[in-house]
Design a protein around this motif. Structure first.
Motif, short mmCIF file in Angstrom:
data_model
loop_
_atom_site.label_atom_id
_atom_site.label_comp_id
_atom_site.label_asym_id
_atom_site.label_seq_id
_atom_site.Cartn_x
_atom_site.Cartn_y
_atom_site.Cartn_z
N LEU A 75 0.83 -1.20 0.00
CA LEU A 75 0.00 0.00 0.00
C LEU A 75 0.86 1.26 0.00
N ARG A 76 2.00 1.18 0.66
CA ARG A 76 2.91 2.32 0.63
C ARG A 76 3.40 2.58 -0.79
N ARG B 225 -4.76 5.12 2.73
CA ARG B 225 -4.79 4.04 1.74
C ARG B 225 -5.68 2.90 2.17
N LEU C 11 4.67 3.90 6.33
CA LEU C 11 3.39 4.62 6.36
C LEU C 11 3.19 5.23 7.75
N ASP D 219 -5.04 11.20 2.37
CA ASP D 219 -3.95 10.29 2.01
C ASP D 219 -4.02 8.96 2.75
N THR E 191 -13.35 5.61 -2.81
CA THR E 191 -11.99 6.12 -2.93
C THR E 191 -11.05 5.14 -3.62
N GLY F 231 1.72 8.27 2.65
CA GLY F 231 0.40 7.70 2.88
C GLY F 231 0.23 7.21 4.30
N ASN G 174 -9.85 2.64 -2.10
CA ASN G 174 -8.95 2.16 -1.05
C ASN G 174 -9.45 0.84 -0.46
N GLU H 230 1.91 1.71 -3.59
CA GLU H 230 0.90 1.78 -4.66
C GLU H 230 1.19 3.00 -5.53
N ILE I 137 -2.41 4.65 7.09
CA ILE I 137 -3.44 3.64 7.31
C ILE I 137 -4.21 4.03 8.58
#
Lengths: 487, 487
Positions: free
Chosen positions: A194-195, A259, A235, A257, A290, A214, A292, A197, A216
């Motif tokens: 995810l970081r 994710r 993150l 921001d 989004t 980003g 996400n 992406e 979480i």
């Protein structure tokens, strides 16, 4: 001794795999240092601020650990002279020059343990497991003994697909399942993907990564080592307030921001509430709108006592919810087996990262778990454990009603732990009193995200699932002794 | 299709856990891409230079893979129009939209396999293993089912300590042993600690690490994924020339900023020679004089057929030699169990890094292996395998003498593979001819450090230990068919 403070923090072994998270690990490490003689009586400890910087953790965690060890008699704090190792410490368990790594010293273990994270491991179904191992290994093709597939054995992925659909309402094609060496590995892989992406998930330091790309969203009550895994992946975390309806997922829409949101929908950890249907909808709608993800930590979803468990959030939208489950609560942490069910979009990057960056789990336990699942042994084991844990929870509730009626149990009848609401201002002294009596016990404070802004709430997190069956009555007595009596 | 080249490299699944290293992984990935329909007939591939940059690997590796796939008929190369997917490719194994991760497609497997890295896994001692599991799990204390100790189960560390002293002359206090999920994890941990020596082994990107802080000397013939693990830890590698006496460890004294030398003293991989006593002494003397380390990769030290195995180098100086062994060759890669024996100075940093940065291996197989070792079942299994592999090696040597007398077998009578010296300039065409006949086979070129400067040597690395027993005669015939006949 003072000259070695520069490396003191580095030399502390913070074992995050044990129960109780970072705070408990720090306590163990400091006790070890005193017991082994590395910290001699009278030695002055570094300031909590300086040790916190060394370890890269919150100052409060260190200050809190110091306070607890003062309360336990390991350290002493005097006005103006800082914190020192107490003069009258226990006899050394090992000579000063033997700092052998290994499992925690037995002498260090409390007599009674109500800290969460481990099921009653004395109930591991050894005979049934061995029978499944025999069937699985006898039937396995030769190639099963070669290098393991990074995504896990196909037998286990098929068995999980069936089981998760049936028991948890998860929509899980076997191809979407990746077997991991525990929930923490799964969360680490997801965080790194995810970081990255839009970036390069296989990148390495220097490939253009920036720290803090980003964030979480996490629940404001939870495990600090989960937050640490996310932060180590580069993150940030941002807390969602938790109330009687669970995490307030309506807050997600206003956050920048973000994710993904890491949630425990079936049974919030540790406050014990279920995520309200409106909040479930808000979470999934946010993820859809989004693009996400919701990361669903279904750590104890099989244990519900008052009704059928609510199905997994993942069933609502498998393309925006990552489902994560584990054998650590249902069977044993020793297996190091967990699983995630991935949306199509995350499948390739997570798989590529696991293939190149992590070592796969051994195949033999995977084959055995597959057989354990398909043969029905897993269901039988869970039925027995559900009865057992439910009985313990009932005993706890009854004992409180009889002996400490001022204490309310909050949260749903589920899982392996309960939350006991305390009179304001009493949590820390009760936890300390428990530790004095060799009853390991955590307050809710130890599970509170330090960046969350809610009013502190005094409560105990009582993991009735942890002790072995034979000692449960004794544990309950020990707990009642440290609780404030009712009026 | 052309527009997707920007991500083509990233989408390729390079599975380094399989046999044959990076080159084989790239071959599998490219074949997968064609078979799955991601690469359609006629599609032009990126230049070898550009794909090499995308993947962060040597251009030669890509060019070599392209050449091999042209030879196999997957790709076609035409003057001026680059490399394209051949028009007449095999039928697709799966629909184009099902890019399921998982074990390699069976259709992809060659009929015969002589590539090194895996023992004959069809011989895994299932019954003896299950019997040991039953004894181990029945006797295990409850705590064995909790979170595993990061250094490994104490039962296994004790059993390894006894076994390694007895069988390999290793001086191994159980406290010095750390159990890992395979040799690669051990090498990765050591590399990260050696990179950080004098720095912060728990540091993260941004904590002041620089790429290329220090280097590890490696043998000029070896496995590319071992070099990759070292490089990913932020170190460089520098090759030591390998001749008939093994790695020339006398070169170490002249090299700058070398923290360690990774050696295979018992049986150089893959050239098959033993490290000469003078070279052993030079290695240990260098490590002592400089305070650096020898990393001893004892991957197949138990398999010697002409005499008792030479004891481990570690026995000469346990404070400067790290011993590393594995169950992947002696039992099965599926176990994911390996071990290292550490000098005192490396114990704390390696342990701290493993504790915080890697997930521990499951406990059940560790308990079983401990019981397997102490009960004598491991020795019995090894005796049987030694006989079997020795017989295969003898058959190979006899068959060559009879049918291809120009081919010499070099190296000692040991291990699970042999090296066949070829007439100059013939290696690549023989490997391609073998692959055409569905005989997976590697030349020595695939194991040559590209930065080494020695004259290329044409040879085959023939892993007679890999095939299942029942197919060995067929494999030998297939091999003889592709070798140049004698005069």
């Amino acid at each position: 001794m003072e000259s070695s403070w520069a490396t003191f923090g580095r030399d502390l072994h913070l074992d995050l795999t044990g129960p109780g998270g970072l705070r408990a690990a720090l306590l163990r490490a400091l006790r070890d240092a005193v017991r082994s003689g590395r910290l001699t009586p009278g030695t002055r400890l570094p300031s909590s601020r300086s040790l916190a910087v060394d370890l890269g953790i919150a100052r409060n965690t260190v200050a809190d650990a110091y306070a607890e060890l003062v309360a336990e008699g390991w350290l002493s704090a005097r006005q103006g002279s800082g914190t020192r190792v107490a003069e009258r410490v226990l006899a050394r368990a090992t000579p000063a020059n033997r700092r052998a790594p290994g499992p925690a010293d037995r002498a260090d273990r409390p007599r009674f343990d109500l800290t969460p994270g481990t099921p009653d491991i004395s109930t591991f179904p050894r005979t049934a497991w061995l029978a499944a191992a025999r069937r699985a290994l006898t039937a396995a093709p030769s190639e099963a003994f070669g290098y393991p597939a990074p995504a896990g054995r196909p037998e286990l992925r098929r068995a999980l697909s069936d089981y998760l659909a049936r028991a948890r309402g998860v929509r899980a094609d076997p191809d979407r399942i990746i077997v991991c060496a525990g929930f923490m590995q799964a969360l680490g892989l997801l965080s790194r993907v995810l970081r990255a992406e839009g970036g390069n998930p296989l990148g390495r330091p220097g490939d253009g990564w920036r720290q803090g790309d980003g964030q979480i969203a996490v629940e404001s009550y939870g495990l600090d080592f989960h937050r640490h895994v996310i932060i180590r992946a580069g993150l940030r975390t941002v807390p969602l307030q938790v109330d009687e309806h669970g995490a307030d997922t309506r807050e997600l829409a206003a956050l920048d921001d973000v994710r993904a949101a890491l949630l425990t929908p079936a049974h919030q950890f540790p406050t014990g509430v279920a995520l309200h249907p409106d909040r479930r909808a808000a979470a999934v709608n946010w993820a859809r709108a989004t693009g996400n993800y919701i990361l669903e930590d279904d750590y104890d979803g099989e244990f519900r006592y008052d009704r059928q468990p609510v199905g997994a959030l993942q069933g609502l939208d498998p393309e925006h919810v990552v489902y994560m489950g584990t054998a650590s609560k249902s069977l044993a942490p020793a297996l190091r087996l967990a699983w995630m069910v991935l949306p199509e979009r995350l499948l390739d990057p997570v798989f590529a990262l696991k293939r190149t960056g992590e070592w796969p789990s051994g195949s033999l336990d995977q084959l055995t778990l597959a057989e354990f699942l398909t043969s029905g042994a897993y269901d039988r084991h869970l039925r027995g454990m559900r009865l057992r844990y439910r009985r313990r929870r009932d005993q706890l509730v009854e004992a409180l009603a009889a002996h400490a009626p001022a204490i309310q149990v909050s949260g749903i009848a589920a899982g392996l732990h309960a939350v006991l609401e305390l009179p304001p201002g009493t949590e820390q002294s009760i936890v300390q009193a428990a530790n004095w009596q060799s009853l390991a016990l955590h307050g809710l404070g130890g599970f509170t995200d330090p960046s969350a802004t809610a009013v502190p709430r005094d409560a105990l997190v009582v993991a009735y699932g942890t002790p072995p069956e034979h000692s449960f009555a004794g544990v309950l007595d020990a707990l009642l002794r440290v609780l404030p009596p009712g009026e």
